[in-house]
Design a protein around this motif. Structure first.
Motif: not given
Length: 117
Positions: A86-115
């Motif tokens: 049920s995507l909406k135009p306001e869902d348009t954004a760059i989406y980033y994946c994140n993974a973290r633990n006590s050693l890492h706080n990592s981010w992906g480069q991001g991926i565009q979603v356009t509605v």
């Protein structure tokens, strides 16, 4: 740092669905939290969905996507998914994946979603 690669974004019409994937370079079971955030133009990055990977898989969703999105994982593929419906135009954004633990706080480069409306 953990390498994270997002895929599955693109252009979709309002009311449609997308599934984003985040492939990690190491086992996701070593992470405490994995999830998705997004950033629209001119706005701050916001929570979409996170999963407590080592705490029974408890999930938390941002208010703007609650009820329309589902975060899941495949440990064998070291991949986390975000199903968005049920995507909406306001869902348009760059989406980033994140993974973290006590050693890492990592981010992906991001991926565009356009509605489109």
């Amino acid at each position: 740092q953990v390498q994270l690669v997002e895929s599955g974004g693109g252009l979709v019409q309002a009311g449609g669905s997308l599934r984003l994937s985040c492939a990690a370079s190491e086992t996701i079971s070593s992470m405490n939290i994995m999830g998705w955030y997004r950033q629209a133009p001119g706005k701050e990055r916001e929570l979409v969905a996170v999963m407590a990977v080592r705490s029974g898989g408890a999930t938390t969703y941002g208010n703007s996507v609650k009820g329309r999105s589902t975060i899941s994982r495949d440990n064998a593929k070291n991949t986390v998914y975000l199903q968005m419906n049920s995507l909406k135009p306001e869902d348009t954004a760059i989406y980033y994946c994140n993974a973290r633990n006590s050693l890492h706080n990592s981010w992906g480069q991001g991926i565009q979603v356009t509605v489109s409306s």
